[in-house]
Design an enzyme around this catalytic site. Sequence first.
Site, short mmCIF file in Angstrom:
data_model
loop_
_atom_site.label_atom_id
_atom_site.label_comp_id
_atom_site.label_asym_id
_atom_site.label_seq_id
_atom_site.Cartn_x
_atom_site.Cartn_y
_atom_site.Cartn_z
N ASN A 107 81.02 67.57 31.63
CA ASN A 107 82.39 68.06 31.44
C ASN A 107 83.40 66.96 31.68
OD1 ASN A 107 81.15 70.45 30.98
ND2 ASN A 107 81.68 71.38 32.94
N HIS A 124 80.28 62.03 30.33
CA HIS A 124 81.08 61.95 29.10
C HIS A 124 82.54 61.63 29.37
CE1 HIS A 124 77.81 64.57 26.95
NE2 HIS A 124 77.45 63.31 27.07
N CYS A 199 99.53 50.74 24.48
CA CYS A 199 99.07 50.04 25.70
C CYS A 199 100.17 49.09 26.19
CB CYS A 199 97.81 49.26 25.34
SG CYS A 199 97.26 48.15 26.66
N CYS A 202 98.73 45.31 25.58
CA CYS A 202 98.52 44.68 24.27
C CYS A 202 99.13 45.46 23.11
CB CYS A 202 97.02 44.47 24.03
SG CYS A 202 96.14 45.97 23.59
N THR A 240 74.91 74.60 29.88
CA THR A 240 74.88 73.60 28.80
C THR A 240 73.94 74.03 27.69
OG1 THR A 240 74.35 71.31 28.19
CG2 THR A 240 73.19 72.19 30.12
N SER A 241 74.34 73.74 26.45
CA SER A 241 73.49 74.08 25.31
C SER A 241 72.28 73.16 25.23
CB SER A 241 74.31 74.00 24.01
OG SER A 241 74.87 72.71 23.89
N PRO A 266 73.81 82.35 29.89
CA PRO A 266 73.68 83.70 29.32
C PRO A 266 72.96 83.69 27.98
CG PRO A 266 75.96 82.92 29.14
CD PRO A 266 75.20 81.86 29.90
C1 BJW Z 1 77.73 79.68 29.90
C2 BJW Z 1 78.80 80.49 30.16
C3 BJW Z 1 78.93 80.93 31.46
C4 BJW Z 1 78.93 80.04 28.12
N1 BJW Z 1 78.05 80.53 32.38
N2 BJW Z 1 76.88 79.30 30.83
C5 BJW Z 1 68.79 62.12 19.80
C6 BJW Z 1 68.55 63.11 18.88
C7 BJW Z 1 69.57 63.56 18.03
C8 BJW Z 1 70.85 63.01 18.10
C9 BJW Z 1 71.08 62.04 19.03
C10 BJW Z 1 70.07 61.60 19.85
N3 BJW Z 1 70.59 60.63 20.66
C11 BJW Z 1 71.90 60.48 20.37
C12 BJW Z 1 72.22 61.31 19.37
C13 BJW Z 1 73.57 61.45 18.75
C14 BJW Z 1 74.53 62.26 19.56
C15 BJW Z 1 73.97 63.66 19.75
O1 BJW Z 1 73.39 64.03 20.74
N4 BJW Z 1 74.21 64.50 18.78
C16 BJW Z 1 73.74 65.90 18.87
C17 BJW Z 1 74.88 66.82 18.43
C18 BJW Z 1 72.50 66.06 18.06
N5 BJW Z 1 74.78 61.64 20.84
C19 BJW Z 1 75.68 60.66 20.99
O2 BJW Z 1 76.30 60.23 20.03
C20 BJW Z 1 75.87 60.09 22.38
N6 BJW Z 1 75.85 58.67 22.37
C21 BJW Z 1 74.74 57.97 22.17
O3 BJW Z 1 73.69 58.50 21.96
O4 BJW Z 1 74.95 56.61 22.25
C22 BJW Z 1 73.91 55.76 21.78
C23 BJW Z 1 74.24 55.44 20.36
C24 BJW Z 1 75.25 54.54 20.12
C25 BJW Z 1 75.55 54.22 18.79
C26 BJW Z 1 74.87 54.86 17.75
C27 BJW Z 1 73.90 55.80 18.03
C28 BJW Z 1 73.58 56.10 19.36
C29 BJW Z 1 77.24 60.43 22.90
C30 BJW Z 1 77.41 61.88 23.11
C31 BJW Z 1 78.84 62.16 23.59
C32 BJW Z 1 79.14 63.63 23.60
N7 BJW Z 1 80.52 63.82 23.80
C33 BJW Z 1 81.06 65.18 23.83
C34 BJW Z 1 82.57 65.11 23.65
C35 BJW Z 1 83.23 64.63 24.93
C36 BJW Z 1 84.71 64.64 24.82
C37 BJW Z 1 85.27 66.01 24.59
O5 BJW Z 1 85.00 66.96 25.35
O6 BJW Z 1 86.00 66.17 23.60
O7 BJW Z 1 80.70 65.81 25.05
S1 BJW Z 1 80.30 66.25 22.59
C38 BJW Z 1 80.32 67.69 23.60
O8 BJW Z 1 78.96 68.14 23.82
C39 BJW Z 1 80.89 67.26 24.95
C40 BJW Z 1 79.98 67.97 25.90
O9 BJW Z 1 79.99 67.32 27.15
C41 BJW Z 1 78.64 67.92 25.20
C42 BJW Z 1 77.68 68.94 25.67
O10 BJW Z 1 78.16 70.21 25.42
P1 BJW Z 1 77.87 71.39 26.47
O11 BJW Z 1 78.52 71.08 27.74
O12 BJW Z 1 76.43 71.70 26.50
O13 BJW Z 1 78.73 72.59 25.83
P2 BJW Z 1 78.33 73.59 24.64
O14 BJW Z 1 79.60 74.16 24.14
O15 BJW Z 1 77.44 72.95 23.66
O16 BJW Z 1 77.46 74.71 25.36
C43 BJW Z 1 78.01 75.55 26.33
C44 BJW Z 1 76.88 76.36 26.93
O17 BJW Z 1 77.42 77.15 27.96
C45 BJW Z 1 76.22 77.32 25.93
O18 BJW Z 1 74.80 77.19 26.04
C46 BJW Z 1 76.66 78.69 26.41
O19 BJW Z 1 75.67 79.69 26.20
C47 BJW Z 1 76.86 78.45 27.87
N8 BJW Z 1 77.80 79.34 28.51
N9 BJW Z 1 79.49 80.67 28.95
C48 BJW Z 1 77.01 79.71 31.98
N10 BJW Z 1 79.95 81.75 31.80
ZN ZN Z 2 95.48 47.15 25.47
#
Ligand code: BJW
Ligand code: ZN
Length: 308
Positions: A107, A124, A199, A202, A240-241, A266
């Site tokens: 988060n 993140h 910035c 710069c 987390t998903s 959930p």
């Molecule tokens: C409840 C609830 C309640 C509801 N109680 N629960 C390997 C395989 C495939 C792809 C990749 C791989 N390795 C890398 C990739 C690419 C990519 C990736 O993973 N893509 C996937 C979509 C497939 N990853 C990246 O690009 C990462 N970087 C990387 O790998 O660098 C190396 C590289 C460099 C150059 C080229 C290639 C590789 C970086 C990932 C960065 C993610 N950033 C984000 C945005 C952050 C900023 C922002 O918030 O705007 O982070 S994306 C977004 O997803 C955010 C979150 O932190 C992250 C995870 O989401 P999260 O927290 O799980 O939320 P949700 O909405 O998905 O799920 C919520 C859950 O809560 C659900 O399950 C609900 O059921 C549950 N819930 N209510 C408990 N009350």
């Molecule tokens: Zn700068």
Amino acid sequence: MKNTHHDIPPALIEALRNAQRVVVFTGAGVSAESGIATFRDALTGLWSRFDAQALATPQAFREHPDIVWGWYEWRRAQVLRAAPNAAHYAIAALQRHVPALTIVTQNVDDLHERAGATKVVHLHGSLHAPRCSACGAPHVVDDGPATVSSVIETHAEAHAETRAETHVGTPAGSNADTYADTHAASNADEGRRIPPPACTQCGAPVRPGVVWFGESLPSDAWSTALHAAQQCDLLFSIGTSALVYPAAELPQRALAAGATVVQVNPNATPLDAHAHCNLHGAAADIMPRVLAAAFDQRDEGLKGDQAP
Ligand code: BJW
Ligand code: ZN
């Protein structure tokens, strides 16, 4: 220890009481009950026609910096107005009962810290740490009450249906005319599209201090998280998903190293088939009961019983 109902299994209570090293790995679901939409929930109101996955990219910021900056300012204002919920408080309380408990969060809010948690690893980044997109210099944000109100109010959902939208990440998103027309169309819409500040070192645009798709995670945060997951006795994966990598590797690494893995969610995730225990429900309901069951601290994890 397979479990699909809300009772906290005795084996989990025992594992938690005996654990020396615990990792709590969290995602957006933990903050859902603080009123912060999860990442994969559909965006609402003025943002309903946008796609979060398309906005959270370096390309979107390059092509539409004022849409992306406006979206993050709107989210930052939401977080400033939100309060930690019972899950954040219960996790912070667990940290005081377990010899070593590392919180690893995906988060970009600060609700774990505001609930009293320490040593939170942010994989993140943070909404509250913008930096220069060119030289990396940190940017000091103005969090005065007037700024927060203005960002919230200029995004009032009442205006949602009355204006044209630009689709970032779709063919329409690269249509400069649509973007320019929309941008110029309405003063009431201004808060949604906010040009990023320059910035002071710069002059390049300041960007949100978060990790976008395709970007590397901060190496110190990632190595701390990986080490903690590989050394722990027990890992909770909460709200987390488990879809976004490399963060989603952490429960797998813990499993491979012999730890007990407990999931709180959930809804179904890819981790369901691998976790030792799936507690299906809201984190704010389940985590205070886990705390109470293991440490008989019924009141400690409840929202409002602890000063943030
Ligand atoms: C409840 C609830 C309640 C509801 N109680 N629960 C390997 C395989 C495939 C792809 C990749 C791989 N390795 C890398 C990739 C690419 C990519 C990736 O993973 N893509 C996937 C979509 C497939 N990853 C990246 O690009 C990462 N970087 C990387 O790998 O660098 C190396 C590289 C460099 C150059 C080229 C290639 C590789 C970086 C990932 C960065 C993610 N950033 C984000 C945005 C952050 C900023 C922002 O918030 O705007 O982070 S994306 C977004 O997803 C955010 C979150 O932190 C992250 C995870 O989401 P999260 O927290 O799980 O939320 P949700 O909405 O998905 O799920 C919520 C859950 O809560 C659900 O399950 C609900 O059921 C549950 N819930 N209510 C408990 N009350
Ligand atoms: Zn700068």
